[in-house]
Design a protein around this motif. Structure first.
Motif, PDB file in Angstrom:
ATOM      1  N   ASN A 183      42.555  16.525   5.982  1.00  0.00           N
ATOM      2  CA  ASN A 183      41.578  17.027   6.940  1.00  0.00           C
ATOM      3  C   ASN A 183      40.693  15.858   7.370  1.00  0.00           C
ATOM      4  OD1 ASN A 183      39.636  16.653   4.881  1.00  0.00           O
ATOM      5  ND2 ASN A 183      39.895  18.753   4.167  1.00  0.00           N
ATOM      6  N   ARG A 184      39.746  16.125   8.237  1.00  0.00           N
ATOM      7  CA  ARG A 184      38.925  15.037   8.770  1.00  0.00           C
ATOM      8  C   ARG A 184      38.160  14.319   7.674  1.00  0.00           C
ATOM      9  NH1 ARG A 184      34.720  16.342  13.493  1.00  0.00           N
ATOM     10  NH2 ARG A 184      33.865  17.655  11.835  1.00  0.00           N
ATOM     11  N   HIS A 185      37.619  15.068   6.717  1.00  0.00           N
ATOM     12  CA  HIS A 185      36.831  14.426   5.672  1.00  0.00           C
ATOM     13  C   HIS A 185      37.711  13.568   4.767  1.00  0.00           C
ATOM     14  CE1 HIS A 185      33.242  13.680   3.413  1.00  0.00           C
ATOM     15  NE2 HIS A 185      33.783  14.130   2.296  1.00  0.00           N
ATOM     16  N   ALA A 186      38.938  14.008   4.514  1.00  0.00           N
ATOM     17  CA  ALA A 186      39.852  13.190   3.712  1.00  0.00           C
ATOM     18  C   ALA A 186      40.106  11.846   4.387  1.00  0.00           C
ATOM     19  CB  ALA A 186      41.165  13.935   3.492  1.00  0.00           C
ATOM     20  N   LEU A 187      40.263  11.861   5.708  1.00  0.00           N
ATOM     21  CA  LEU A 187      40.427  10.594   6.417  1.00  0.00           C
ATOM     22  C   LEU A 187      39.164   9.747   6.319  1.00  0.00           C
ATOM     23  CD1 LEU A 187      42.393  11.341   9.714  1.00  0.00           C
ATOM     24  CD2 LEU A 187      43.187  10.196   7.661  1.00  0.00           C
ATOM     25  N   ARG A 188      38.015  10.373   6.468  1.00  0.00           N
ATOM     26  CA  ARG A 188      36.760   9.624   6.332  1.00  0.00           C
ATOM     27  C   ARG A 188      36.678   8.930   4.973  1.00  0.00           C
ATOM     28  NH1 ARG A 188      32.890  14.586   8.093  1.00  0.00           N
ATOM     29  NH2 ARG A 188      32.649  14.157  10.345  1.00  0.00           N
ATOM     30  N   LEU A 189      37.134   9.613   3.937  1.00  0.00           N
ATOM     31  CA  LEU A 189      37.032   9.061   2.594  1.00  0.00           C
ATOM     32  C   LEU A 189      37.878   7.804   2.424  1.00  0.00           C
ATOM     33  CD1 LEU A 189      37.076  12.326   0.444  1.00  0.00           C
ATOM     34  CD2 LEU A 189      35.139  10.776   0.800  1.00  0.00           C
ATOM     35  N   THR A 190      38.975   7.684   3.162  1.00  0.00           N
ATOM     36  CA  THR A 190      39.785   6.463   3.040  1.00  0.00           C
ATOM     37  C   THR A 190      38.975   5.243   3.445  1.00  0.00           C
ATOM     38  OG1 THR A 190      40.725   6.656   5.279  1.00  0.00           O
ATOM     39  CG2 THR A 190      41.927   7.713   3.459  1.00  0.00           C
ATOM     40  N   GLN A 191      38.074   5.417   4.394  1.00  0.00           N
ATOM     41  CA  GLN A 191      37.183   4.318   4.787  1.00  0.00           C
ATOM     42  C   GLN A 191      36.021   4.185   3.811  1.00  0.00           C
ATOM     43  OE1 GLN A 191      35.628   4.388   8.837  1.00  0.00           O
ATOM     44  NE2 GLN A 191      33.741   3.364   8.188  1.00  0.00           N
ATOM     45  N   ARG A 192      35.357   5.287   3.514  1.00  0.00           N
ATOM     46  CA  ARG A 192      34.146   5.234   2.697  1.00  0.00           C
ATOM     47  C   ARG A 192      34.420   4.739   1.284  1.00  0.00           C
ATOM     48  NH1 ARG A 192      31.032  10.674   1.519  1.00  0.00           N
ATOM     49  NH2 ARG A 192      31.742  10.383  -0.615  1.00  0.00           N
ATOM     50  N   LEU A 193      35.577   5.081   0.738  1.00  0.00           N
ATOM     51  CA  LEU A 193      35.902   4.695  -0.624  1.00  0.00           C
ATOM     52  C   LEU A 193      36.579   3.326  -0.713  1.00  0.00           C
ATOM     53  CD1 LEU A 193      37.132   8.148  -1.966  1.00  0.00           C
ATOM     54  CD2 LEU A 193      34.896   7.065  -2.308  1.00  0.00           C
ATOM     55  N   GLY A 194      36.764   2.674   0.412  1.00  0.00           N
ATOM     56  CA  GLY A 194      37.230   1.298   0.409  1.00  0.00           C
ATOM     57  C   GLY A 194      38.711   1.090   0.209  1.00  0.00           C
ATOM     58  N   PHE A 195      39.539   2.079   0.565  1.00  0.00           N
ATOM     59  CA  PHE A 195      40.974   1.851   0.489  1.00  0.00           C
ATOM     60  C   PHE A 195      41.375   0.775   1.501  1.00  0.00           C
ATOM     61  CE2 PHE A 195      40.789   6.302  -1.081  1.00  0.00           C
ATOM     62  CZ  PHE A 195      41.435   6.113  -2.295  1.00  0.00           C
ATOM     63  N   CYS A 196      42.285  -0.100   1.105  1.00  0.00           N
ATOM     64  CA  CYS A 196      42.765  -1.133   2.022  1.00  0.00           C
ATOM     65  C   CYS A 196      43.605  -0.533   3.146  1.00  0.00           C
ATOM     66  CB  CYS A 196      43.584  -2.173   1.263  1.00  0.00           C
ATOM     67  SG  CYS A 196      42.630  -3.158   0.097  1.00  0.00           S
ATOM     68  N   TYR A 197      44.304   0.533   2.836  1.00  0.00           N
ATOM     69  CA  TYR A 197      45.082   1.246   3.827  1.00  0.00           C
ATOM     70  C   TYR A 197      45.413   2.618   3.270  1.00  0.00           C
ATOM     71  CZ  TYR A 197      49.345   0.606   1.096  1.00  0.00           C
ATOM     72  OH  TYR A 197      50.291   0.653   0.101  1.00  0.00           O
ATOM     73  N   ALA A 198      45.909   3.486   4.148  1.00  0.00           N
ATOM     74  CA  ALA A 198      46.414   4.789   3.737  1.00  0.00           C
ATOM     75  C   ALA A 198      47.748   5.032   4.436  1.00  0.00           C
ATOM     76  CB  ALA A 198      45.420   5.900   4.084  1.00  0.00           C
ATOM     77  N   SER A 199      48.542   5.900   3.838  1.00  0.00           N
ATOM     78  CA  SER A 199      49.805   6.303   4.451  1.00  0.00           C
ATOM     79  C   SER A 199      49.863   7.820   4.416  1.00  0.00           C
ATOM     80  CB  SER A 199      50.992   5.685   3.692  1.00  0.00           C
ATOM     81  OG  SER A 199      52.208   5.940   4.366  1.00  0.00           O
ATOM     82  N   ASP A 200      49.031   8.421   5.262  1.00  0.00           N
ATOM     83  CA  ASP A 200      48.788   9.867   5.236  1.00  0.00           C
ATOM     84  C   ASP A 200      49.503  10.618   6.342  1.00  0.00           C
ATOM     85  OD1 ASP A 200      46.963   9.522   3.123  1.00  0.00           O
ATOM     86  OD2 ASP A 200      45.296   9.189   4.504  1.00  0.00           O
ATOM     87  N   CYS A 201      50.265   9.920   7.178  1.00  0.00           N
ATOM     88  CA  CYS A 201      50.775  10.596   8.367  1.00  0.00           C
ATOM     89  C   CYS A 201      52.169  10.115   8.725  1.00  0.00           C
ATOM     90  CB  CYS A 201      49.821  10.378   9.545  1.00  0.00           C
ATOM     91  SG  CYS A 201      49.755   8.672  10.127  1.00  0.00           S
ATOM     92  N   ARG A 202      52.727  10.775   9.732  1.00  0.00           N
ATOM     93  CA  ARG A 202      53.992  10.368  10.333  1.00  0.00           C
ATOM     94  C   ARG A 202      53.668   9.647  11.638  1.00  0.00           C
ATOM     95  NH1 ARG A 202      57.927  13.544   7.350  1.00  0.00           N
ATOM     96  NH2 ARG A 202      59.504  12.466   8.592  1.00  0.00           N
ATOM     97  N   GLY A 203      54.509   8.677  11.979  1.00  0.00           N
ATOM     98  CA  GLY A 203      54.241   7.952  13.211  1.00  0.00           C
ATOM     99  C   GLY A 203      55.259   6.865  13.454  1.00  0.00           C
ATOM    100  N   ASN A 204      54.820   5.834  14.193  1.00  0.00           N
ATOM    101  CA  ASN A 204      55.754   4.807  14.647  1.00  0.00           C
ATOM    102  C   ASN A 204      55.408   3.387  14.213  1.00  0.00           C
ATOM    103  OD1 ASN A 204      57.338   6.709  16.235  1.00  0.00           O
ATOM    104  ND2 ASN A 204      55.610   6.740  17.653  1.00  0.00           N
ATOM    105  N   PHE A 205      54.117   3.110  13.960  1.00  0.00           N
ATOM    106  CA  PHE A 205      53.712   1.756  13.603  1.00  0.00           C
ATOM    107  C   PHE A 205      52.267   1.807  13.096  1.00  0.00           C
ATOM    108  CE2 PHE A 205      53.522   2.419  18.233  1.00  0.00           C
ATOM    109  CZ  PHE A 205      52.140   2.435  18.433  1.00  0.00           C
ATOM    110  N   PRO A 206      51.809   0.733  12.421  1.00  0.00           N
ATOM    111  CA  PRO A 206      50.441   0.725  11.882  1.00  0.00           C
ATOM    112  C   PRO A 206      49.390   0.857  12.980  1.00  0.00           C
ATOM    113  CG  PRO A 206      51.759  -1.001  10.871  1.00  0.00           C
ATOM    114  CD  PRO A 206      52.579  -0.466  12.004  1.00  0.00           C
ATOM    115  N   PHE A 207      48.296   1.565  12.640  1.00  0.00           N
ATOM    116  CA  PHE A 207      47.237   1.793  13.623  1.00  0.00           C
ATOM    117  C   PHE A 207      45.946   2.165  12.915  1.00  0.00           C
ATOM    118  CE2 PHE A 207      48.964   5.914  12.687  1.00  0.00           C
ATOM    119  CZ  PHE A 207      47.926   6.825  12.831  1.00  0.00           C
ATOM    120  N   ILE A 208      44.872   2.167  13.675  1.00  0.00           N
ATOM    121  CA  ILE A 208      43.577   2.660  13.208  1.00  0.00           C
ATOM    122  C   ILE A 208      43.417   4.083  13.737  1.00  0.00           C
ATOM    123  CG2 ILE A 208      41.077   2.346  13.276  1.00  0.00           C
ATOM    124  CD1 ILE A 208      42.491   0.191  11.706  1.00  0.00           C
TER     125      ILE A 208
END
Length: 292
Positions: free
Chosen positions: A144-169
């Motif tokens: 959810n939106r807050h889970a995504l926020r936490l990837t930034q707030r908690l200092g993760f270097c990156y996340a792999s939470d989704c499906r897609g085509n290439f790295p992005f912000i």
């Protein structure tokens, strides 16, 4: 060098105890790397619906955990096997605390519940490995939106939470989240086996074809319970096929080494159906502020 980053989800107690060591041996034999994302709390696999889910491939005992059998604590019973992956040189990260509960509730969960789940996983990860996790991969590509926020707030270097085509912000509901997403780009093996007319060999060939059809690096999601056990031979076929096509198998963090994070494209994220799975998952959307 063309690269396939191997995202290894560890969903169950049995996968931790048996699938992880098997994958370590297999990957080392093929001089391949990858990233293990561990489920760190109770194994409630028995409460997971089996339709279009990897659960349908689990052994009987695993399918009863949390239902008719007590749910084992994966971080307690599997800590040594988790550390084995790190000691062997593989990257490790957080998959979640209670994977089944997360997938079932996160879409409508409030901020407090979401944060509590992530914090439990972070504390257990630190207790096992002696350091904070640097990477996060949400169970089932569900957040959810807050889970995504936490990837930034908690200092993760990156996340792999989704499906897609290439790295992005990612940008969710107009809010920029400054933690790179490295999305899964290829179909998962079990997603291609939902129809009885598709054989395992055909699924392997389809994944290899998709890898070469689309240029650039890829992220392939596999599971310790499937590719490390029931479909180990099929996964070895993928490793051999990728190598013969000039692909190096790497950890997800390796995809960031050639990226300038400051210039990564910004894309919206949306919730959409993924072929071979029930329910909506997080998917990379259009370029943010693209008016075309």
């Amino acid at each position: 060098m063309k690269r396939i980053a191997l995202k290894i989800d560890v969903d169950t107690c049995r996968g931790t105890l048996f699938g992880v060591p098997a994958l370590i041996e297999l990957l080392q034999r093929h001089e391949a790397s990858g990233t293990f994302f561990f489920s760190l709390g109770p194994d409630h696999s028995g409460r997971e619906a089996r339709q279009l889910s990897p659960n349908r491939y689990y052994d009987l005992v695993t399918r009863l955990y949390g239902l008719l059998l007590p749910a084992p604590d994966m971080g307690a019973c599997g800590a040594d096997h988790m550390r084995q992956a790190l000691d062997a040189g593989f990257e490790v990260g957080i998959h979640g605390w209670n994977r089944v509960r997360w997938e079932g509730r996160v879409a409508t969960a409030d901020n407090a519940w979401t944060e509590a789940e992530v914090e439990q996983a972070r504390r257990r990860f630190a207790a096992i490995f002696g350091e904070q996790a640097q990477a996060h991969a949400a169970p089932g590509w569900r957040v959810n939106r807050h889970a995504l926020r936490l990837t930034q707030r908690l200092g993760f270097c990156y996340a792999s939470d989704c499906r897609g085509n290439f790295p992005f912000i990612p940008v969710i509901d107009g809010e920029l989240v400054l933690c790179p997403q490295l999305p899964t780009t290829l179909p998962a093996l079990d997603e291609l086996l939902v129809t009885e007319t598709t054989s395992v060999d055909q699924a392997v060939e389809r994944i290899l074809a998709e890898s070469t059809r689309i240029d650039g690096d890829h992220v392939f999601t596999l599971r310790a319970e499937l590719e490390g056990m029931k479909y180990k031979a099929a996964f070895e076929g993928l490793l051999v096929g990728w190598t013969s096509r000039g692909y190096q198998q790497v950890a997800l963090r390796d995809l960031l080494t050639s990226q300038n994070i400051a210039t990564l494209p910004r894309h919206t994220v949306v919730f959409a159906e993924v072929p071979g799975r029930v329910g909506r998952r997080l998917v990379q959307g259009r370029v943010f502020l693209d008016t075309e």
